[in-house]
Design a protein around this motif. Structure first.
Motif, mmCIF file in Angstrom:
data_model
loop_
_atom_site.group_PDB
_atom_site.id
_atom_site.type_symbol
_atom_site.label_atom_id
_atom_site.label_comp_id
_atom_site.label_asym_id
_atom_site.label_seq_id
_atom_site.Cartn_x
_atom_site.Cartn_y
_atom_site.Cartn_z
ATOM 1 N N LEU A 37 -3.513 12.566 -10.492
ATOM 2 C CA LEU A 37 -2.972 12.976 -9.200
ATOM 3 C C LEU A 37 -2.657 11.778 -8.320
ATOM 4 O O LEU A 37 -1.651 11.760 -7.603
ATOM 5 C CB LEU A 37 -3.967 13.893 -8.484
ATOM 6 C CG LEU A 37 -4.079 15.325 -9.008
ATOM 7 C CD1 LEU A 37 -5.247 16.041 -8.338
ATOM 8 C CD2 LEU A 37 -2.784 16.088 -8.768
ATOM 9 N N ILE A 38 -3.517 10.760 -8.367
ATOM 10 C CA ILE A 38 -3.258 9.550 -7.582
ATOM 11 C C ILE A 38 -1.989 8.870 -8.071
ATOM 12 O O ILE A 38 -1.156 8.412 -7.271
ATOM 13 C CB ILE A 38 -4.472 8.607 -7.649
ATOM 14 C CG1 ILE A 38 -5.659 9.225 -6.898
ATOM 15 C CG2 ILE A 38 -4.127 7.237 -7.056
ATOM 16 C CD1 ILE A 38 -6.969 8.498 -7.102
ATOM 17 N N GLY A 39 -1.815 8.797 -9.381
ATOM 18 C CA GLY A 39 -0.589 8.216 -9.922
ATOM 19 C C GLY A 39 0.646 8.976 -9.480
ATOM 20 O O GLY A 39 1.667 8.377 -9.110
ATOM 21 N N ALA A 40 0.558 10.313 -9.503
ATOM 22 C CA ALA A 40 1.697 11.132 -9.071
ATOM 23 C C ALA A 40 1.990 10.927 -7.589
ATOM 24 O O ALA A 40 3.164 10.843 -7.173
ATOM 25 C CB ALA A 40 1.411 12.602 -9.358
ATOM 26 N N GLU A 87 -10.044 0.772 -8.232
ATOM 27 C CA GLU A 87 -10.636 0.392 -9.513
ATOM 28 C C GLU A 87 -10.745 1.601 -10.437
ATOM 29 O O GLU A 87 -10.392 1.527 -11.617
ATOM 30 C CB GLU A 87 -12.010 -0.220 -9.287
ATOM 31 C CG GLU A 87 -12.679 -0.696 -10.569
ATOM 32 C CD GLU A 87 -14.051 -1.291 -10.337
ATOM 33 O OE1 GLU A 87 -14.709 -1.669 -11.334
ATOM 34 O OE2 GLU A 87 -14.485 -1.374 -9.165
ATOM 35 N N GLY A 88 -11.235 2.714 -9.914
ATOM 36 C CA GLY A 88 -11.413 3.891 -10.747
ATOM 37 C C GLY A 88 -10.115 4.468 -11.254
ATOM 38 O O GLY A 88 -10.035 4.954 -12.395
ATOM 39 N N ALA A 89 -9.067 4.416 -10.426
ATOM 40 C CA ALA A 89 -7.767 4.969 -10.814
ATOM 41 C C ALA A 89 -6.947 3.988 -11.633
ATOM 42 O O ALA A 89 -5.902 4.359 -12.185
ATOM 43 C CB ALA A 89 -6.982 5.383 -9.572
ATOM 44 N N GLY A 90 -7.385 2.725 -11.691
ATOM 45 C CA GLY A 90 -6.654 1.727 -12.460
ATOM 46 C C GLY A 90 -5.338 1.332 -11.841
ATOM 47 O O GLY A 90 -4.365 1.051 -12.549
ATOM 48 N N VAL A 91 -5.289 1.283 -10.501
ATOM 49 C CA VAL A 91 -4.065 0.895 -9.803
ATOM 50 C C VAL A 91 -4.386 -0.269 -8.875
ATOM 51 O O VAL A 91 -5.552 -0.564 -8.582
ATOM 52 C CB VAL A 91 -3.452 2.066 -9.005
ATOM 53 C CG1 VAL A 91 -3.102 3.212 -9.933
ATOM 54 C CG2 VAL A 91 -4.411 2.550 -7.921
ATOM 55 N N GLY A 92 -3.347 -0.938 -8.386
ATOM 56 C CA GLY A 92 -3.529 -2.082 -7.527
ATOM 57 C C GLY A 92 -4.163 -1.725 -6.196
ATOM 58 O O GLY A 92 -3.851 -0.688 -5.603
ATOM 59 N N VAL A 93 -5.051 -2.594 -5.729
ATOM 60 C CA VAL A 93 -5.703 -2.366 -4.438
ATOM 61 C C VAL A 93 -4.661 -2.269 -3.323
ATOM 62 O O VAL A 93 -4.740 -1.407 -2.447
ATOM 63 C CB VAL A 93 -6.719 -3.492 -4.139
ATOM 64 C CG1 VAL A 93 -7.265 -3.371 -2.724
ATOM 65 C CG2 VAL A 93 -7.859 -3.449 -5.139
ATOM 66 N N GLY A 94 -3.672 -3.159 -3.350
ATOM 67 C CA GLY A 94 -2.636 -3.127 -2.319
ATOM 68 C C GLY A 94 -1.882 -1.812 -2.290
ATOM 69 O O GLY A 94 -1.507 -1.327 -1.222
ATOM 70 N N GLU A 95 -1.672 -1.222 -3.452
ATOM 71 C CA GLU A 95 -0.963 0.061 -3.504
ATOM 72 C C GLU A 95 -1.789 1.184 -2.877
ATOM 73 O O GLU A 95 -1.250 2.066 -2.189
ATOM 74 C CB GLU A 95 -0.609 0.392 -4.947
ATOM 75 C CG GLU A 95 0.440 -0.553 -5.536
ATOM 76 C CD GLU A 95 0.569 -0.394 -7.032
ATOM 77 O OE1 GLU A 95 0.811 0.734 -7.484
ATOM 78 O OE2 GLU A 95 0.405 -1.400 -7.753
ATOM 79 N N ILE A 96 -3.112 1.163 -3.115
ATOM 80 C CA ILE A 96 -3.961 2.197 -2.524
ATOM 81 C C ILE A 96 -3.983 2.082 -1.005
ATOM 82 O O ILE A 96 -3.897 3.086 -0.279
ATOM 83 C CB ILE A 96 -5.392 2.117 -3.100
ATOM 84 C CG1 ILE A 96 -5.410 2.661 -4.531
ATOM 85 C CG2 ILE A 96 -6.376 2.904 -2.227
ATOM 86 C CD1 ILE A 96 -5.094 4.146 -4.655
ATOM 87 N N TYR A 97 -4.074 0.859 -0.494
ATOM 88 C CA TYR A 97 -4.075 0.698 0.961
ATOM 89 C C TYR A 97 -2.711 1.033 1.561
ATOM 90 O O TYR A 97 -2.628 1.578 2.671
ATOM 91 C CB TYR A 97 -4.513 -0.714 1.348
ATOM 92 C CG TYR A 97 -6.015 -0.881 1.303
ATOM 93 C CD1 TYR A 97 -6.786 -0.669 2.438
ATOM 94 C CD2 TYR A 97 -6.658 -1.218 0.125
ATOM 95 C CE1 TYR A 97 -8.164 -0.800 2.401
ATOM 96 C CE2 TYR A 97 -8.042 -1.356 0.077
ATOM 97 C CZ TYR A 97 -8.793 -1.146 1.213
ATOM 98 O OH TYR A 97 -10.158 -1.268 1.165
ATOM 99 N N ALA A 98 -1.643 0.729 0.857
ATOM 100 C CA ALA A 98 -0.312 1.117 1.334
ATOM 101 C C ALA A 98 -0.182 2.627 1.373
ATOM 102 O O ALA A 98 0.410 3.194 2.303
ATOM 103 C CB ALA A 98 0.758 0.512 0.430
ATOM 104 N N LEU A 99 -0.737 3.303 0.373
ATOM 105 C CA LEU A 99 -0.731 4.766 0.361
ATOM 106 C C LEU A 99 -1.450 5.312 1.587
ATOM 107 O O LEU A 99 -0.972 6.241 2.248
ATOM 108 C CB LEU A 99 -1.400 5.261 -0.919
ATOM 109 C CG LEU A 99 -1.467 6.769 -1.153
ATOM 110 C CD1 LEU A 99 -0.064 7.345 -1.299
ATOM 111 C CD2 LEU A 99 -2.292 7.074 -2.405
ATOM 112 N N ASN A 100 -2.590 4.726 1.926
ATOM 113 C CA ASN A 100 -3.342 5.169 3.090
ATOM 114 C C ASN A 100 -2.693 4.748 4.404
ATOM 115 O O ASN A 100 -3.073 5.246 5.464
ATOM 116 C CB ASN A 100 -4.779 4.659 3.007
ATOM 117 C CG ASN A 100 -5.620 5.472 2.056
ATOM 118 O OD1 ASN A 100 -6.284 6.416 2.454
ATOM 119 N ND2 ASN A 100 -5.573 5.131 0.774
ATOM 120 N N ALA A 101 -1.712 3.842 4.326
ATOM 121 C CA ALA A 101 -0.924 3.443 5.496
ATOM 122 C C ALA A 101 0.494 3.983 5.382
ATOM 123 O O ALA A 101 1.424 3.412 5.950
ATOM 124 C CB ALA A 101 -0.906 1.924 5.632
#
Length: 384
Positions: A37-40, A87-101
């Motif tokens: 779901l995170i990837g999608a 880390e758990g989703a196997g995606v870049g940290v910057g991408e996760i923070y961009a998603l939350n922003a």
């Protein structure tokens, strides 16, 4: 502990993810459980960042890294959880923070649209003090309006941390919160706002606290005052409205907090009721960009107050009254119960994706797929 009212999650319209431990561990387990779901969701927003804000992947990651530094400084526990999600989703940290922003990145660039939530605003929230409800319980709720594609990339995230605080929140996959409540009886509903101060810094200064980090920080608090302080901490680049409540003596308490870059305003209940849509009501001294476009926000909040008024004055508001409110079709399809307007361009379409009800005394969350006029609410109970 999180449980469905009938002992099963089968009827809920959103997958439930339950994790327990330190912030890092909760984030990691969430990332593992919601990896697909995170990837999608990342795919959805990377496309929007590119098309609507002109940001390629490298720019998204750079922006995300900057938002991470702000989050680490001001809300370190939230940062620990988001690092774990990546880390758990196997995606870049910057991408996760961009998603939350995503709000800041979509609406904060020079090429971004100047109005909120598509072309006509979205989201209507309402709260009723326990002194004015039939059960004596403090009730909150909202319709969350956004692009219909988002419906398939959502979760109900339930976390129990090492302090014993449990949080249950609707979230876009990879984010930590939107609407929700915690085991201290604190609840949060959210509406997007817009003003002439919105926008990312262009002078090299660090960005402010991301919209969705702020929501999680409020839900990490064990009191209404703590949630208020967490929401106010640091600078902001996007305007946001939080309808905050906490169960307690004499019907609990409600406050509506309008946050804009560099300022804040607030509203208190009138006759036990507090409502909000997507325009500023507190008189904070900025230019409300909703005035540049108009739309349904200008009547949705007032209509919600009026529809709840008779039952509130009688002290008899129920969950069913809130559910009926969130199914209201005045000015269809641009109504409290928002439906897609087929005249809108596909990218600009919006509808009520989910509707959420919160009982802050009994610690229950109800959720219906949207538009809610055609769906039942499934309920989960959160025990202290």
């Amino acid at each position: 502990m999180i449980s469905a009212d009938d002992g099963t999650f089968s009827y809920l319209p959103v997958p439930v993810i339950r994790v327990q431990g330190t912030p890092e561990y909760c984030g990691f387990e969430y990332g593992v459980a919601a990896q697909a779901l995170i990837g999608a969701n990342l795919d959805l927003y990377l496309r929007r960042f590119r098309v609507e804000a002109g940001l390629d992947l490298a720019a998204v990651r750079t922006a995300g890294d900057a938002f991470r530094r702000t989050t680490v400084e001001l809300h370190p526990r939230v940062a620990q959880m988001l690092d774990g999600v990546a880390e758990g989703a196997g995606v870049g940290v910057g991408e996760i923070y961009a998603l939350n922003a995503r709000t800041e990145l979509i609406y904060g660039s020079t090429t971004a649209p100047a109005v909120v939530d598509g072309r006509d605003g979205g989201c209507t929230a309402a709260g009723v003090l326990g002194t004015h409800t039939a059960s004596g319980n403090l009730l909150l709720g909202q319709n969350w309006d956004w692009h219909p594609d988002q419906r398939e990339a959502m979760v109900l995230l339930a976390t129990r941390d090492e302090r014993g605080l449990t949080v249950l929140a609707l979230a876009e996959a990879g984010m930590l919160a939107k609407t929700g409540l915690n085991s201290a009886g604190v609840g949060v509903c959210v509406n997007m706002l817009g003003c002439d101060r919105d926008g990312l810094p262009t002078d090299g200064t660090p960005p402010g606290v991301p919209y969705h980090v702020l929501l999680r920080a409020a839900l990490e608090a064990d009191s209404l005052a703590g949630a208020f302080k967490a929401a106010m901490r640091g600078t902001r680049n996007s305007s946001i409205n939080l309808l905050l409540g906490q169960a307690g003596e004499s019907g609990g308490e409600l406050i509506d907090l309008e946050l804009v870059p560099g300022d804040a305003g607030w509203l208190h209940p009138v006759d036990g009721v507090l409502t909000h849509a997507n325009h500023l009501e507190s008189g904070v001294r900025v230019h409300d960009t909703m005035k540049d476009y108009g739309g349904s926000s200008m009547f949705r909040s007032a209509r919600a107050r009026r529809l709840l008024g008779p039952a509130a004055l009688a002290g008899k508001v129920t969950e069913d009254d809130l559910a009926e409110l969130f199914g209201d079709h005045a000015s269809f399809p641009h109504a409290i119960c928002r439906h897609v307007d087929e005249r809108d361009a596909v990218a600009d379409r919006s509808e009520t994706v989910y509707s959420v009800l919160l009982d802050l005394d009994d610690l229950r969350l109800g959720i219906a797929a949207g538009p809610p006029c055609g769906h039942e609410y499934g309920w989960l109970s959160l025990t202290r």
